[in-house]
Design a protein around this motif. Sequence first.
Motif, PDB file in Angstrom:
ATOM      1  N   MET A 174       1.658  -1.345   0.884  1.00 44.29           N
ATOM      2  CA  MET A 174       1.288   0.071   0.907  1.00 44.29           C
ATOM      3  C   MET A 174       0.953   0.496  -0.384  1.00 44.29           C
ATOM      4  O   MET A 174      -0.174   1.500  -0.533  1.00 44.29           O
ATOM      5  N   ALA A 175       1.603   0.192  -1.565  1.00 43.89           N
ATOM      6  CA  ALA A 175       1.237   0.507  -2.822  1.00 43.89           C
ATOM      7  C   ALA A 175      -0.417  -0.092  -3.062  1.00 43.89           C
ATOM      8  O   ALA A 175      -1.188   0.689  -3.609  1.00 43.89           O
ATOM      9  N   GLY A 176      -0.727  -1.337  -2.673  1.00 44.05           N
ATOM     10  CA  GLY A 176      -1.869  -1.906  -2.759  1.00 44.05           C
ATOM     11  C   GLY A 176      -3.026  -1.033  -1.922  1.00 44.05           C
ATOM     12  O   GLY A 176      -4.281  -1.059  -2.106  1.00 44.05           O
ATOM     13  N   LEU A 177      -2.534  -0.814  -0.602  1.00 42.48           N
ATOM     14  CA  LEU A 177      -3.600  -0.185   0.058  1.00 42.48           C
ATOM     15  C   LEU A 177      -4.052   1.293  -0.388  1.00 42.48           C
ATOM     16  O   LEU A 177      -5.082   1.514  -0.487  1.00 42.48           O
ATOM     17  N   ALA A 178      -2.916   2.181  -0.972  1.00 42.73           N
ATOM     18  CA  ALA A 178      -3.527   3.446  -1.574  1.00 42.73           C
ATOM     19  C   ALA A 178      -4.221   2.970  -2.804  1.00 42.73           C
ATOM     20  O   ALA A 178      -5.193   3.779  -3.142  1.00 42.73           O
ATOM     21  N   GLY A 179      -3.964   1.936  -3.757  1.00 42.64           N
ATOM     22  CA  GLY A 179      -4.635   1.679  -4.767  1.00 42.64           C
ATOM     23  C   GLY A 179      -6.561   1.428  -4.497  1.00 42.64           C
ATOM     24  O   GLY A 179      -7.206   1.878  -5.167  1.00 42.64           O
ATOM     25  N   LYS A 180      -6.450   0.883  -3.391  1.00 43.33           N
ATOM     26  CA  LYS A 180      -7.695   0.417  -2.884  1.00 43.33           C
ATOM     27  C   LYS A 180      -8.535   1.882  -2.419  1.00 43.33           C
ATOM     28  O   LYS A 180      -9.618   1.980  -2.891  1.00 43.33           O
ATOM     29  N   MET A 181      -7.798   2.489  -1.589  1.00 43.86           N
ATOM     30  CA  MET A 181      -8.608   3.616  -0.981  1.00 43.86           C
ATOM     31  C   MET A 181      -8.930   4.874  -2.220  1.00 43.86           C
ATOM     32  O   MET A 181      -9.546   5.636  -2.006  1.00 43.86           O
ATOM     33  N   ALA A 182      -7.942   4.855  -3.238  1.00 39.97           N
ATOM     34  CA  ALA A 182      -8.067   5.591  -4.513  1.00 39.97           C
ATOM     35  C   ALA A 182      -9.754   5.442  -4.926  1.00 39.97           C
ATOM     36  O   ALA A 182     -10.052   6.389  -5.747  1.00 39.97           O
ATOM     37  N   HIS A 183     -10.426   4.286  -5.017  1.00 38.52           N
ATOM     38  CA  HIS A 183     -11.567   4.033  -5.609  1.00 38.52           C
ATOM     39  C   HIS A 183     -11.517   4.399  -7.263  1.00 38.52           C
ATOM     40  O   HIS A 183     -12.472   4.601  -7.890  1.00 38.52           O
ATOM     41  N   GLY A 184     -10.394   4.361  -7.745  1.00 39.46           N
ATOM     42  CA  GLY A 184     -10.066   4.616  -9.186  1.00 39.46           C
ATOM     43  C   GLY A 184     -10.171   6.113  -9.549  1.00 39.46           C
ATOM     44  O   GLY A 184      -9.907   6.489 -10.671  1.00 39.46           O
ATOM     45  N   TRP A 185     -10.130   7.143  -8.672  1.00 38.46           N
ATOM     46  CA  TRP A 185     -10.271   8.398  -8.879  1.00 38.46           C
ATOM     47  C   TRP A 185      -8.862   9.217  -8.439  1.00 38.46           C
ATOM     48  O   TRP A 185      -8.425   8.967  -7.269  1.00 38.46           O
ATOM     49  N   PRO A 186      -8.246   9.587  -9.346  1.00 41.48           N
ATOM     50  CA  PRO A 186      -7.254  10.537  -9.481  1.00 41.48           C
ATOM     51  C   PRO A 186      -7.121  11.509  -8.006  1.00 41.48           C
ATOM     52  O   PRO A 186      -6.198  11.570  -7.245  1.00 41.48           O
ATOM     53  N   GLN A 187      -8.317  12.107  -7.879  1.00 42.49           N
ATOM     54  CA  GLN A 187      -8.458  12.811  -6.773  1.00 42.49           C
ATOM     55  C   GLN A 187      -8.494  11.963  -5.508  1.00 42.49           C
ATOM     56  O   GLN A 187      -7.499  12.479  -4.291  1.00 42.49           O
ATOM     57  N   HIS A 188      -8.874  11.075  -5.442  1.00 42.08           N
ATOM     58  CA  HIS A 188      -8.858  10.176  -4.219  1.00 42.08           C
ATOM     59  C   HIS A 188      -7.473   9.572  -3.904  1.00 42.08           C
ATOM     60  O   HIS A 188      -7.031   9.285  -2.949  1.00 42.08           O
ATOM     61  N   LEU A 189      -6.894   9.258  -4.999  1.00 41.02           N
ATOM     62  CA  LEU A 189      -5.477   8.767  -5.186  1.00 41.02           C
ATOM     63  C   LEU A 189      -4.622   9.755  -4.375  1.00 41.02           C
ATOM     64  O   LEU A 189      -3.545   9.458  -3.679  1.00 41.02           O
ATOM     65  N   HIS A 190      -4.914  11.021  -4.784  1.00 38.85           N
ATOM     66  CA  HIS A 190      -3.970  12.237  -4.312  1.00 38.85           C
ATOM     67  C   HIS A 190      -4.204  12.191  -2.726  1.00 38.85           C
ATOM     68  O   HIS A 190      -3.373  12.186  -1.908  1.00 38.85           O
ATOM     69  N   THR A 191      -5.458  11.959  -2.030  1.00 35.37           N
ATOM     70  CA  THR A 191      -5.556  12.122  -0.761  1.00 35.37           C
ATOM     71  C   THR A 191      -5.258  10.767  -0.060  1.00 35.37           C
ATOM     72  O   THR A 191      -4.804  10.856   1.158  1.00 35.37           O
ATOM     73  N   ALA A 192      -5.375   9.662  -0.875  1.00 36.04           N
ATOM     74  CA  ALA A 192      -4.777   8.394  -0.099  1.00 36.04           C
ATOM     75  C   ALA A 192      -3.128   8.530   0.032  1.00 36.04           C
ATOM     76  O   ALA A 192      -2.692   8.191   1.107  1.00 36.04           O
ATOM     77  N   GLN A 193      -2.520   9.268  -0.918  1.00 38.35           N
ATOM     78  CA  GLN A 193      -1.026   9.238  -1.224  1.00 38.35           C
ATOM     79  C   GLN A 193      -0.681  10.214   0.002  1.00 38.35           C
ATOM     80  O   GLN A 193       0.264   9.866   0.651  1.00 38.35           O
ATOM     81  N   ARG A 194      -1.464  11.177   0.157  1.00 40.59           N
ATOM     82  CA  ARG A 194      -1.086  12.324   1.074  1.00 40.59           C
ATOM     83  C   ARG A 194      -1.181  11.896   2.545  1.00 40.59           C
ATOM     84  O   ARG A 194      -0.318  11.984   3.527  1.00 40.59           O
ATOM     85  N   ALA A 195      -2.241  10.779   2.654  1.00 46.26           N
ATOM     86  CA  ALA A 195      -2.512  10.182   4.152  1.00 46.26           C
ATOM     87  C   ALA A 195      -1.157   9.519   4.374  1.00 46.26           C
ATOM     88  O   ALA A 195      -0.884   9.367   5.496  1.00 46.26           O
TER      89      ALA A 195
END
Length: 393
Positions: free
Chosen positions: A234-255
């Motif tokens: 799950m941590a790796g999944l969110a890491g990939k979905m973030a594309h290195g961007w904190p804003q995208h990390l937030h949406t990945a973690q929210r999902a």
Amino acid sequence: MTFQSDIAQTFLGADDRDRAMYFAGRQDEIDDFNRVVAYAGDKAAARFRIYQGPPGCGKTSLANHLAEIRDDILFVPCHEEDLADQATVLKAVRRAAMARKSAAWRAGDTVLDSVAEYLNTRTLSEAVTDVVAKTMGRDAPVALHLDEAHGRAHYGARLLRNLHTVGLGVPCVVVLTGLGHTRDVIAGLPGLTRPARDAVRDLDPLKEEECAWSTRMMLDALRCEGGVGEREAMAGLAGKMAHGWPQHLHTAQRALCEELVRVDGRLADVDIRAVRDRSDAMRHEYYAARMHDHPLFALDEAVTQAILMRVDRTRPTSLVHLDRLCTEVTDRHAPGSPLFAEYPPPAFARALVEKGLVRKHPDGFALSIPTMAQWARSKEDGPPSSQSAGTGR
């Protein structure tokens, strides 16, 4: 182990701006800030740090994180009106001091009830020293933080110049956070034309492992049910979905958090496809919202998207080339359109830079958020197929 649904709801209810509940990365910037604070007293003039980058890269959350981990300094959030003159900056310092102290201390403190009166009998440095000593119990550095500095710094141009040359009277670090052209804005202010060589820090994307580490902290806080392998997946999944961007990390973690609430924290029951689809949808909503950052972008979103794709493909080498690109695309997609008539030809190029969609690099201009080009292409090509919809790419 009981799933902490209350923590999950707090995370889901939190704003996606200004503060990261599970901060990770930016260690180089943190180490640099610690060095600046350590040597802040070596000269009278304030030391400056400019943290700049595109929307969603985590500038403000970095500043707030620095304030949290360095509770041995007085961190002073400033608005543009706080930098008007000595009295206003002193009010900001006192406001930050009172926020740190107890209600009883605040009720009993009247020394600065009349800032103007106080400054009639004491210098700014004496007043600040007094506030810092009363708050910290000793001498301590002060960090003045101005967010959105690319649009606000000119309000405090005179005070910033004085801080740059004379200082505050106590060891001081001026923290400026803003879009990628903040350095140029600061350098354009009278008396601030020569920022120190290492004063500007461009915030690059986070590493995938840093995004995964942040997600591990979230999973630990939520006390999710599952083994190490499931947690790492799950941590790796969110890491990939973030594309290195904190804003995208937030949406990945929210999902992911929304799905964990649905399954009461059982990692084995998480629907990965649903998490990917939800994360992609929120990321695309964020890109769509950027189309309303400037009236020009929203006039014809297809034109704006075509410009973004062209910038990504050609990387114009100068602002003149960027302007020419915008003009060519507008003429091709909306020939003779009255929508653009009220804007001069260079307006689109300037707006792209000023609103942070396009960023200047040493070798030319490029999209500030690279994955935005993929979104623009998907809008041009139509909805993705069912096979590709959940890839998160």
